[in-house]
Design an enzyme around this catalytic site. Structure first.
Site, PDB file in Angstrom:
ATOM      1  N   THR A   1      11.965 -32.480  -4.414  1.00 37.53           N
ATOM      2  CA  THR A   1      12.765 -32.900  -2.950  1.00 37.53           C
ATOM      3  C   THR A   1      12.252 -34.089  -2.407  1.00 37.53           C
ATOM      4  O   THR A   1      13.289 -34.640  -1.584  1.00 37.53           O
ATOM      5  CB  THR A   1      12.033 -31.576  -1.921  1.00 37.53           C
ATOM      6  N   THR A   2      11.014 -34.560  -2.542  1.00 38.95           N
ATOM      7  CA  THR A   2      10.797 -35.884  -1.794  1.00 38.95           C
ATOM      8  C   THR A   2      11.387 -37.016  -2.509  1.00 38.95           C
ATOM      9  O   THR A   2      11.671 -38.153  -1.798  1.00 38.95           O
ATOM     10  CB  THR A   2       9.261 -36.114  -1.550  1.00 38.95           C
TER      11      THR A   2
ATOM     12  N   TYR B   1      20.746 -22.308  -0.491  1.00 39.71           N
ATOM     13  CA  TYR B   1      21.793 -22.186   0.162  1.00 39.71           C
ATOM     14  C   TYR B   1      22.657 -20.923  -0.171  1.00 39.71           C
ATOM     15  O   TYR B   1      22.804 -19.888   0.703  1.00 39.71           O
ATOM     16  CB  TYR B   1      22.885 -23.154  -0.136  1.00 39.71           C
TER      17      TYR B   1
ATOM     18  N   ARG C   1      12.990 -24.794   3.379  1.00 41.31           N
ATOM     19  CA  ARG C   1      14.312 -25.663   2.915  1.00 41.31           C
ATOM     20  C   ARG C   1      15.276 -24.749   2.341  1.00 41.31           C
ATOM     21  O   ARG C   1      16.317 -25.270   2.436  1.00 41.31           O
ATOM     22  CB  ARG C   1      13.697 -26.892   2.007  1.00 41.31           C
TER      23      ARG C   1
ATOM     24  N   LYS D   1       4.363 -23.991  -7.431  1.00 40.76           N
ATOM     25  CA  LYS D   1       4.080 -25.073  -6.384  1.00 40.76           C
ATOM     26  C   LYS D   1       4.551 -24.142  -4.988  1.00 40.76           C
ATOM     27  O   LYS D   1       5.625 -23.681  -4.893  1.00 40.76           O
ATOM     28  CB  LYS D   1       5.053 -26.200  -6.357  1.00 40.76           C
TER      29      LYS D   1
ATOM     30  N   ILE E   1       0.830 -30.671  -5.128  1.00 43.31           N
ATOM     31  CA  ILE E   1       1.849 -31.644  -5.244  1.00 43.31           C
ATOM     32  C   ILE E   1       2.135 -32.339  -3.687  1.00 43.31           C
ATOM     33  O   ILE E   1       2.630 -31.337  -2.769  1.00 43.31           O
ATOM     34  CB  ILE E   1       3.011 -30.821  -5.760  1.00 43.31           C
TER      35      ILE E   1
END
Length: 294
Positions: free
Chosen positions: A47-48, A110, A141, A164, A206
């Site tokens: 994601t980052t 989503y 998220r 994670k 993480i």
């Protein structure tokens, strides 16, 4: 004693951009800095790393580049999630072919699948590719939360080696330690609660913060694992402002701004993300100073 496959400080790498493209020279500098700081692993295209806005070709290139630069010195866990199961399988297959040590696969975003849908999604990936896989649960998220019971179901599969957990819920690692085989790696995905997660059975983090302060994050982790809780608390108190600063604006913009202040890369992000707002930059600067990052 069970030895974790993935443990320690694992940096969720940003993807540096310049003129709209991946800045490969800056990426190499960032990776080398992480390794020199003593981190235990790297996650490209999580994601980052702005995976949601990267073209498939860019995604694959960054994973390949990371594996090449690392050259076996630390673990590489390639981000490989998608809303579509077949695309996730494609990305995990690529991670394996590129030589990654594992794949980090986020819950589909989503479309909000049921717990049964989540289980079937991850089981399909695990069956399709023989590569160690970390589940990635980040409901803030994705809009979907993977239940502990679903994690336990998936942990039975030999290719599903850990999770994670970015929920910040300290009851979860305790439940998972009590109900899942000890070989299952529990890794925090939330820097502020990392010490608490380690105390409840976690084996690593993480981290977003370690993009900016890798040495400090390694020092915190190593102190905690050595049982030196006073030193670990001291490091956490020094870093807590930076943990929070990394999310004062849309992530990873604050991390990129901080790294630009260190002269390591440009602060550019890809739309629909916007660069860090001017109003919050002084707070990030202060947090960096408090953490000893210069």
């Amino acid at each position: 004693m069970t030895v974790p496959l993935f443990k320690g400080v694992i940096t969720a790498l940003i993807t540096p951009l310049r003129d709209g493209n991946v800045d490969e020279s800056a990426f190499e500098r960032l990776v080398e800095r992480q390794i020199a700081a003593g981190v235990h692993g790297l996650v490209p295209m999580g994601t980052t790393g702005e995976s949601a806005t990267m073209h498939v070709e860019e995604h694959k290139r960054v994973v390949e580049l990371c594996v090449k630069i690392v050259a076996g010195r630390v673990r590489v866990i390639a981000g490989a999630g998608s809303s579509a199961t077949d695309k996730a399988i494609e990305l995990v297959r690529h991670a394996k072919s590129a030589g990654a040590d594992g794949a980090l696969v986020v819950t589909p975003y989503y479309n909000r699948p049921s717990q049964t849908g989540l289980a079937l999604h991850f089981e399909a990936i695990a069956e399709a590719v023989q590569l160690p896989m970390l589940l990635y649960n980040v409901p803030g998220r994705t809009g979907v939360d993977m239940a502990n019971e679903t994690v336990a179901r998936l942990a039975i599969h030999p290719n599903v080696v850990g999770i994670k957990d970015a929920t910040g819920d300290m009851a979860r690692p305790s439940w998972m330690r009590a109900n899942i085989d000890a070989a299952f790696d529990l890794i925090s995905g939330d820097d502020p609660s990392c010490p608490g997660y380690l105390a409840n059975g976690g084996v690593g983090v993480i981290s977003v913060t370690s993009n900016v302060a890798p040495e400090a994050m390694v020092a915190l982790y190593e102190a905690f694992m050595a049982g030196d809780l006073a030193t670990a608390r001291s490091w956490q108190e020094r870093l807590i402002g930076l943990h929070k600063a990394m999310f004062l604006d849309n992530s990873p913009a604050p991390a990129k701004y901080a790294l630009s202040r260190l002269g390591l890369c440009d602060e550019a992000v890809r739309l629909p993300l916007a660069p860090t707002a001017e109003a919050v930059k002084p707070a990030i600067d202060r947090a960096m100073s408090e953490a000893g990052v210069v």
